[in-house]
Structure formats: structure tokens, C-alpha cells
Motif scaffolding. Structure first.
Motif, PDB file in Angstrom:
ATOM      1  N   GLY A 172      29.831  64.134  20.025  1.00 53.52           N
ATOM      2  CA  GLY A 172      30.643  62.974  19.693  1.00 53.52           C
ATOM      3  C   GLY A 172      30.506  62.528  18.255  1.00 53.52           C
ATOM      4  O   GLY A 172      31.294  61.720  17.775  1.00 53.52           O
TER       5      GLY A 172
ATOM      6  N   GLY B 103      33.682  60.098  19.326  1.00 55.37           N
ATOM      7  CA  GLY B 103      33.861  60.330  20.749  1.00 55.37           C
ATOM      8  C   GLY B 103      34.176  59.052  21.503  1.00 55.37           C
ATOM      9  O   GLY B 103      34.535  58.019  20.917  1.00 55.37           O
TER      10      GLY B 103
ATOM     11  N   GLU C 169      25.005  63.785  26.397  1.00 63.81           N
ATOM     12  CA  GLU C 169      25.304  63.932  24.971  1.00 63.81           C
ATOM     13  C   GLU C 169      24.031  64.087  24.134  1.00 63.81           C
ATOM     14  O   GLU C 169      24.055  64.606  23.023  1.00 63.81           O
ATOM     15  CB  GLU C 169      26.106  62.733  24.473  1.00 63.81           C
ATOM     16  CG  GLU C 169      27.562  62.712  24.901  1.00 63.81           C
ATOM     17  CD  GLU C 169      27.737  62.460  26.393  1.00 63.81           C
ATOM     18  OE1 GLU C 169      28.715  62.957  26.967  1.00 63.81           O
ATOM     19  OE2 GLU C 169      26.879  61.741  26.983  1.00 63.81           O
TER      20      GLU C 169
ATOM     21  N   LYS D 110      39.342  65.234  18.055  1.00 65.36           N
ATOM     22  CA  LYS D 110      38.415  64.132  17.797  1.00 65.36           C
ATOM     23  C   LYS D 110      38.809  63.349  16.557  1.00 65.36           C
ATOM     24  O   LYS D 110      38.550  62.158  16.451  1.00 65.36           O
ATOM     25  CB  LYS D 110      36.981  64.669  17.657  1.00 65.36           C
ATOM     26  CG  LYS D 110      36.435  65.180  18.976  1.00 65.36           C
ATOM     27  CD  LYS D 110      34.960  65.541  18.863  1.00 65.36           C
ATOM     28  CE  LYS D 110      34.409  65.989  20.198  1.00 65.36           C
ATOM     29  NZ  LYS D 110      32.981  66.314  20.122  1.00 65.36           N
TER      30      LYS D 110
END
Length: 597
Positions: free
Chosen positions: A51, A447, A456, A14
Motif C-alpha cells: 500500500g 492503498g 500488509e 494505485k
């Protein structure tokens, strides 16, 4: 859901994606000196939607932190919570010079009178605006210069003395105005503040017989943002009926002012015949308002019951949990948040870094409750409210949790961190400040924005329903004191809301009883405090407190005062001592009759 404490090892990809994402957004590393890095203390994890990641920008600011502001070049400005711990300075400037994402220059600046309630820190039109309890100031910022060296201009002036709920939050519209919150130094407009059974002053709806606090407190005033030396009379009374306003922001999308106001406290302590401990923990709501000129929030006459969805009369004015009076005619809140969450900042998100779900929505920093005993203390989160056309477009969400570091939060002093201030960086990152240890986080999205949606958010919704500091507690199962012998009925009824079950107070508003010089020495003085009450400022264990403790002598007998003082002295690591009813009676006889009858 992402747990920040483990993301560096389990989400390395990430960080790589973040670099590509920011490059795609046209982000300049050189100008803003921002990098995606892991947290610096793996034991302090935050819970965030999938994320999102968090970076600790700075830790352990000596002056702690209230509101914060982030300049276009990434410099951070902090309103210090405690001037004395900050070398006497009210502000702190932070800069990252080596691009590692962490502030390596930390410079206190700005000497002006202030205690621990002064709140504001905002950047507007090239000026840094900040506040003490009584004043709003500003300094001119210069390009490339971290610490402003311009003179401190005084924009708005309040009159002493200091009292509770003086915080002076500020917001700016697009027409050159500054809005300033003016808190009322009262819980519910009583004759005797926070004294059980004391009635309220004034008549609801009466312009000539209203509560005296509403004349020049309990509202929001509008001033010229560029004029110096303005007193309250020079401004426009924009809104009234707001007991304590700390969270205040202008939404440029709807061109409107918004606030999340603190509800009143102490239903159970003040009216034990009307409210159960559970009802007192659940009421009243923290109210999210759109504020227009002439707005009336209803305080001190009314409160909002978020469970019933109604404005009800406060018991000080004849309320009984059923009577509505004229409450239905008042402006109703956009949202009634759970009781005692303590909304201390509000920010409408303008950036592009976060997924579209967050565009133009509102983030709220909930500092956390102090008076939910015998249930877990609640709040200590960052909430999010999606917006469309100037109003919420869905239920409020939990955006960030885990600041407290303990579960359940039995006493407010157990919380490791308490979120306070919010600011948006030039790249769209969200910055969050903490009052307890002076930490600042930067929350970033790393994300795929195109895939962000309900999955999410699912884990955060589950936390909203299950985490002890967020959910509605079960009246029986979540009572932390069930099955425990109540050593002191007086303490659990009248003292625990402020001084907490562990006697440590809340670290800011209410002083500790644990190992306190006020408890362990001079018992006659301590008895007088219980009988007469005490008004600040006072120093306890080296720190200043400025709340009002009501006198208890009018409704507690000599035996009850002796019982609670013996309990306090025998607990919380104090020096054990038995206080007798005779000792209390002897002190009571030396006091003027009106102070304890």
C-alpha cells in the motif's frame, strides 16, 4: 510488500486511487504541488509495506544530506553533509515548480563554518533552525520565498575543538525551549580513547569522581529557542549519560522528549579476551529513551544488553558481561535496538495520510553499521515503533529497506544509500534523506487505509527475520570470513572495524586505506601513525576526517606493525612494499618514550 522499482507498471491503479484518496482528505494540489509518480531510477527499489509507494524527489545533491525539513508549501530544506562539495554552503533549498513531484530548483545557501557532522535542519515557528558541529543557527522564513535572505542568528554556541560525536541535533517542546544534543568525544570514557585494555576514568555513581566527559558533554541541554548568543552555561543540563545523540524528537502527544542513542563500539577490538567477534557484533544495544529532566543513560559506565535485557558494566570499569553494578537503578530503555544500527533521526508521526497503525508512532532512521565484521553490516533501514500512552505498544517493525542496494553488506562502502534524515510533509508523506549520494525519497500511502493490517505488514516482518542486514546473524553460518585464510591477524583484530575489510573506510568517519596517499608515500610517517595514533582533522584523498585513531605502539611489537603495514601496502590497490621490523624499530626509537610504551 511493495518493491518500488516495479510498482509503476504493476500498480498503476494505485496512482489513480491515490488521487481519489488525497481528494477525499481535502488535499490541495495547488498549494503543495505534490503528485504521485514512479521512482526515477527503476534499479533503486525500496521494500515497503503493501500500500506504500516511494518517489525520488531529488537525486545526487552535491553536498549530500544530513537532516531535512519540509515547509507547509512543500519546499524542502537540507542540511548539507559536505560544505566543500556544496560550494562552501551549509544548506540546500529545494522546490518543485511544475508539479511533477521532483525538485527542479536546487539552491545552496548559508555560509558558516562546518565539517561533516553538523546535523540539524528543522522548521519551528516560522524559523529555519540548523546546526554545525559547534553552533545552532536560525534564519527567518518568509511566505513564498524559497531561500531566506534574513541574517543568520546564532542561538547556541559550543566551544572548540571539534571532536567525534559533535552533531548538535535539536528538538522543540511546546513551552519555547530548544533541546540540543552534546556528544562526548570518546568511545567509552577511557584514559586513552579506543586503545585496547585502557581503563575507564572515574567511578560509577560518584558525583565527585565521575568521568570528566560528563561535565559538559554526553548529554542534552535545554535553552530558550528564541534567545541568541547562548553558551552552554546559559542552558539547563537536562540529561546526561548519553555518548552520542543524533536522533532526537519531541512527541506532542505525550509532551515528552525522546532519543535513540548510539551505543559504544569496539568490544572485540578493545577487549578480545572478554568478547568474541559475534558478541562484539551483537552488543551493545542502540537505546530508545523517554528523556525527562535529570535523566541518566548510564554512559560511559554501563551499556544495555538487549539480549539479556539488562544494563551491564562496561569492561573499562570492571565489567565482564555478567557484572551489573548499579545498572538496574538507571532508567531502562523503552527498546533496545540491535547493536551498531546507528540511529540518526527520530520522527513522531503526526499526519493523517498513513493508516491508523502509524498515528503517533515513531519512525527511526538507521544509518547502518560500520563495525560488525566478520558478520554482515546491519541497519540501513527505516524502523517504526507503534505508540500508545507515551510508550511503545508493540515490537519495532521494519518500515523501509533496500537502501543499501546490496546483500550482504560486507563493507559499509558497498552500500549505495544510507538513510539519515526524516521529515513529515504537510500532506502526511514521509521524506527520507541519504548521506552517500544526496538522494531524497518521499514515501506515500496509496492503498485502502480501512483494510490495512497484519497481512500488509507480514512481508516486512519476514524481512526482519531473514534479511542479512536486519536479522540476528548465526554465529557460524553468517561469518563472512569463515573458511578464508586470515592474511593479517593484526588487521582483522584492530583495523577492520574502522577501515573495513576492503580498506575503503566508511566514507565519513574513518578514512580509506585503499589507494591512500597516507599509505603509498612516506612509510616512516605511516609507521608513526600506527605507533602514535592520529587526531583529526586530516585530509585523505581530498576529503576531511576528524576521528581519533589510537596509538598501537604500546601493545603491538615491531614485527606486528611491520606485518600489518606490509599487508595494507600489498592490498587495496596500493603500491606493494615490504615493511620490516627493523624499519619500525628505527622509527620507534625516534619517538618520545611515553608515546609508545
Amino acid at each position: 510488500m511493495t518493491e518500488a522499482k516495479s510498482y509503476f507498471h504493476s500498480h498503476l491503479w494505485k496512482f489513480i486511487a491515490a488521487g481519489a484518496l488525497l481528494a477525499f482528505m481535502g488535499f490541495s494540489w495547488k498549494n503543495a504541488r505534490l503528485k504521485i509518480l514512479p521512482v526515477y531510477n527503476d534499479s533503486d527499489g525500496l521494500y515497503l509495506p503493501d500500500g506504500f509507494q516511494a518517489l525520488v524527489v531529488v537525486d545526487s545533491l552535491k553536498g549530500q544530506a544530513r537532516h531535512i525539513a519540509v515547509n507547509k508549501n512543500g519546499d524542502i530544506y537540507v542540511k548539507a553533509r559536505n560544505h566543500n562539495l556544496n560550494g562552501g554552503y551549509g544548506n540546500i533549498a529545494l522546490r518543485d515548480t511544475n508539479g511533477d513531484g521532483r525538485a527542479d530548483i536546487i539552491t545552496p545557501f548559508g555560509k558558516y563554518d562546518g565539517h561533516t557532522y553538523g546535523t540539524a535542519m528543522r522548521i519551528h515557528n516560522g524559523y529555519l533552525y540548523f546546526s554545525s558541529e559547534l553552533m545552532v543557527y536560525r534564519m527567518k522564513l518568509k511566505k513564498g520565498q524559497l531561500v531566506p535572505d534574513s541574517k543568520i542568528d546564532t542561538i547556541v554556541i559550543d566551544n572548540p575543538p571539534y571532536h567525534e560525536h559533535q552533531t548538535k541535533p535539536i528538538a522543540f517542546d511546546n513551552k519555547g525551549h530548544i533541546y540540543v544534543g552534546w556528544g562526548a568525544g570518546s568511545n567509552a570514557g577511557q584514559v586513552n580513547n579506543r586503545q585496547p585494555g585502557s581503563p575507564g576514568v572515574g567511578e560509577p555513581g560518584s558525583p565527585n569522581k565521575g568521568n570528566p566527559w560528563l561535565k559538559d558533554h554526553g548529554g542534552i541541554w535545554m535553552f530558550d529557542a528564541n534567545k541568541t548568543g547562548q553558551h552552554q552555561a546559559d542552558g539547563v543540563k537536562y540529561a546526561t549519560g548519553l555518548r552520542s545523540t543524533v536522533a532526537l524528537d519531541w512527541d506532542p502527544k505525550s509532551k515528552s522528549l525522546y532519543t535513540v542513542a548510539h551505543g559504544r563500539d569496539d568490544f572485540r577490538m578493545l577487549w578480545p579476551d572478554i568478547y568474541t567477534p559475534w558478541e562484539s557484533a551483537m552488543q551493545p544495544a542502540e537505546e530508545f529513551f523517554k528523556v525527562t529532566k535529570g535523566f541518566d543513560g548510564g554512559w560511559p559506565y554501563y551499556y544495555y544488553d538487549q539480549i539479556k535485557g539488562k544494563k551491564l558494566l562496561n569492561p573499562e570499569f570492571g565489567g565482564d558481561q555478567v557484572k551489573e553494578g548499579e545498572g538496574a537503578k538507571l532508567t531502562q530503555p523503552l527498546i533496545g535496538f540491535p547493536a551498531h544500527f546507528a540511529p540518526n533521526d527520530l520522527l513522531f508521526y503526526r499526519g493523517k495520510q498513513f493508516p491508523a497503525h502509524y498515528k503517533n508512532g515513531a519512525f527511526v532512521a538507521f544509518h547502518g553499521s560500520t563495525d560488525r565484521a566478520p558478520y554482515p553490516q546491519a541497519g540501513y533501514i527505516i524502523a517504526f515503533v507503534p505508540f500508545k500512552d507515551g510508550k511503545p505498544s508493540g515490537p519495532w517493525e521494519v518500515f523501509a529497506d533496500g537502501f543499501a542496494g546490496v546483500d550482504p553488506i560486507v563493507n559499509v562502502s558497498n552500500a549505495v544509500y544510507r538513510p539519515m534524515g526524516l521529515a513529515e510533509g504537510a500532506d502526511g508523506s514521509l521524506y527520507v534523506s541519504d548521506t552517500e549520494r544526496g538522494r531524497i525519497w518521499r514515501i506515500m500511502y496509496t492503498g485502502d487505509k480501512r483494510k490495512f493490517g497484519a497481512p500488509e505488514l507480514a512481508a516486512m516482518e519476514k524481512r526482519k527475520q531473514t534479511a542479512s542486514n536486519i536479522k540476528t546473524p548465526d554465529e557460524i553460518k553468517d561469518n563472512l570470513f569463515k573458511g578464508m585464510a586470515t592474511t593479517s591477524v593484526v588487521y582483522s583484530t584492530y583495523c577492520i572495524a574502522c577501515h573495513q575489510a576492503d580498506g575503503k573506510g566508511d566514507g565519513n568517519r574513518f578514512p580509506p586505506l585503499a589507494q591512500s596517499e597516507w599509505v603509498n608515500y612516506n612509510t616512516p610517517r605511516l609507521i608513526r601513525v600506527i605507533l602514535n595514533g592520529l587526531k583529526g582533522p586530516v585530509k585523505v584523498k581530498g576529503l576531511s576526517y576528524n576521528e581519533v585513531m589510537p596509538g598501537h605502539g604500546s601493545f603491538l611489537s615491531d614485527a606486528q606493525v611491520a606485518e600489518v603495514l606490509t599487508y595494507i601496502k600489498s592490498n587495496f590497490n596500493n603500491l606493494p612494499e615490504i615493511v620490516t621490523p627493523e624499519e619500525v624499530g628505527a622509527v620507534r626509537k625516534t619517538l618520545p618514550k611515553e608515546t609508545h610504551d
